[in-house]
Design a protein around this motif. Structure first.
Motif, mmCIF file in Angstrom:
data_model
loop_
_atom_site.group_PDB
_atom_site.id
_atom_site.type_symbol
_atom_site.label_atom_id
_atom_site.label_comp_id
_atom_site.label_asym_id
_atom_site.label_seq_id
_atom_site.Cartn_x
_atom_site.Cartn_y
_atom_site.Cartn_z
ATOM 1 N N UNK A 75 0.766 -1.110 0.062
ATOM 2 C CA UNK A 75 -0.080 0.061 -0.019
ATOM 3 C C UNK A 75 1.009 1.184 0.034
ATOM 4 N N UNK A 76 1.851 1.380 0.992
ATOM 5 C CA UNK A 76 2.840 2.431 0.932
ATOM 6 C C UNK A 76 3.467 2.611 -0.355
ATOM 7 N N UNK A 77 4.026 1.544 -0.879
ATOM 8 C CA UNK A 77 4.677 1.841 -2.019
ATOM 9 C C UNK A 77 3.816 2.204 -3.212
ATOM 10 N N UNK A 78 2.595 1.913 -3.248
ATOM 11 C CA UNK A 78 1.574 2.169 -4.457
ATOM 12 C C UNK A 78 1.457 3.513 -4.072
ATOM 13 N N UNK A 79 1.340 4.163 -3.086
ATOM 14 C CA UNK A 79 0.792 5.474 -2.628
ATOM 15 C C UNK A 79 1.949 6.414 -3.078
ATOM 16 N N UNK A 102 -5.847 9.272 -5.229
ATOM 17 C CA UNK A 102 -6.974 8.660 -4.550
ATOM 18 C C UNK A 102 -7.812 7.927 -5.209
ATOM 19 N N UNK A 103 -7.996 8.060 -6.455
ATOM 20 C CA UNK A 103 -8.845 7.252 -7.087
ATOM 21 C C UNK A 103 -8.076 6.280 -7.711
ATOM 22 N N UNK A 104 -6.833 6.366 -7.901
ATOM 23 C CA UNK A 104 -6.090 5.240 -8.460
ATOM 24 C C UNK A 104 -6.089 4.092 -7.090
ATOM 25 N N UNK A 105 -5.632 4.858 -5.827
ATOM 26 C CA UNK A 105 -5.554 3.810 -4.707
ATOM 27 C C UNK A 105 -6.862 3.045 -4.461
ATOM 28 N N UNK A 106 -8.016 3.840 -4.810
ATOM 29 C CA UNK A 106 -9.338 3.096 -4.695
ATOM 30 C C UNK A 106 -9.351 1.861 -5.671
ATOM 31 N N UNK A 107 -9.171 2.170 -6.958
ATOM 32 C CA UNK A 107 -9.262 1.093 -7.917
ATOM 33 C C UNK A 107 -8.083 0.004 -7.647
ATOM 34 N N UNK A 155 -10.349 3.080 0.321
ATOM 35 C CA UNK A 155 -11.672 3.669 0.126
ATOM 36 C C UNK A 155 -11.624 4.812 0.569
ATOM 37 N N UNK A 156 -11.365 4.790 1.911
ATOM 38 C CA UNK A 156 -11.621 6.160 2.842
ATOM 39 C C UNK A 156 -10.708 7.363 2.288
ATOM 40 N N UNK A 157 -9.310 6.722 1.991
ATOM 41 C CA UNK A 157 -8.298 7.805 1.331
ATOM 42 C C UNK A 157 -9.030 8.401 0.097
ATOM 43 N N UNK A 158 -9.631 7.571 -0.675
ATOM 44 C CA UNK A 158 -10.207 7.944 -2.005
ATOM 45 C C UNK A 158 -11.189 9.096 -1.870
ATOM 46 N N UNK A 159 -12.187 8.672 -0.868
ATOM 47 C CA UNK A 159 -13.134 9.568 -0.584
ATOM 48 C C UNK A 159 -12.718 10.751 0.038
ATOM 49 N N UNK A 160 -11.509 11.038 0.940
ATOM 50 C CA UNK A 160 -11.070 12.110 1.653
ATOM 51 C C UNK A 160 -10.221 12.878 0.738
#
Length: 230
Positions: A75-79, A102-107, A155-160
């Protein structure tokens, strides 16, 4: 006093650039040697080609999953990668497209890029690392409930990242729309995700350090040979 394990180091800008150029070359999206050395040119390519950017993020995460990295590492490396790719400008003019990150992390971890519509409409599982086999909650603190951590955090990061209202307003809005997804048992994870999303666009934000400090357990990281020997 017991030694507190250090979190893994962040990815370097150069390492991400090398990965991104190699990905492009492997798919025939060739840049001249000069352009490949220009950070702005590489970033602009991936900013314009969202599908390829997400393919790149998914491919690198899958490779690291096969290497045995912890879920929070993935997760961290993707972010880190997506924020680097979505950075424009330089110096005081530096900007990160936080909502798009955020959208990319959500997907990538939740199979949706919509804060509300994605809960009731068909989700896109093309890039979802949690489908069909969810990532285990490795790397997260044991005190956190054993649930689908990366899914909820993304999901919550994408929304935030895509909403300008206060965290309280965002969470209240979401709670009424989560019937088909189920909110996390750990309410703090929702707050953490929203906080993360709101900071994705801040160039000063160290996402790797924040994740390991806020939700991570560095003690789960494998010790290197020297540490074991000592």
């Amino acid at each position: 006093m017991a030694h507190r394990p250090a979190p893994p180091p962040p990815l370097s800008d150069n390492a991400i650039q090398v990965e991104a150029v190699a990905f492009m070359d492997a798919r025939g999206h060739w840049l001249t040697a000069v352009a490949a050395r220009r950070v702005a040119a590489v970033r602009e390519f991936f900013r314009q080609h969202a599908h390829l950017r997400r393919d790149f993020l998914r491919e690198r995460a899958e490779e690291e999953r096969q290497e045995g990295r912890l879920a929070l590492e993935l997760f961290s490396r993707a972010a880190q990668r997506v924020r680097w790719l979505l950075t424009t400008g330089d110096g005081p003019a530096t900007r990160i497209h936080g909502a798009e990150a955020g959208r990319d992390l959500g997907l990538l971890f939740a199979g949706t890029d919509s804060g509300l519509d994605g809960l009731t409409s068909e989700r896109d599982q093309r890039w979802n690392l949690n489908h069909p086999h969810p990532l285990p909650p490795t790397g997260f603190r044991a005190s956190r409930p054993d649930e689908d951590q990366t899914h909820h955090l993304a999901f919550y990061a994408m929304f935030g990242a895509s909403n300008d209202s206060s965290p309280e307003e965002q969470l209240n809005k979401l709670m009424g729309a989560l019937s088909d997804m189920g909110p996390p048992d750990d309410q703090h994870l929702a707050w953490d995700g929203i906080d993360l999303g709101r900071m994705l666009g801040d160039p000063r934000f160290d996402v790797n350090a924040w994740l390991w400090k806020t939700v991570g357990d560095p003690a789960q990281l494998p010790q290197d040979a020297e540490a074991v020997a000592s």
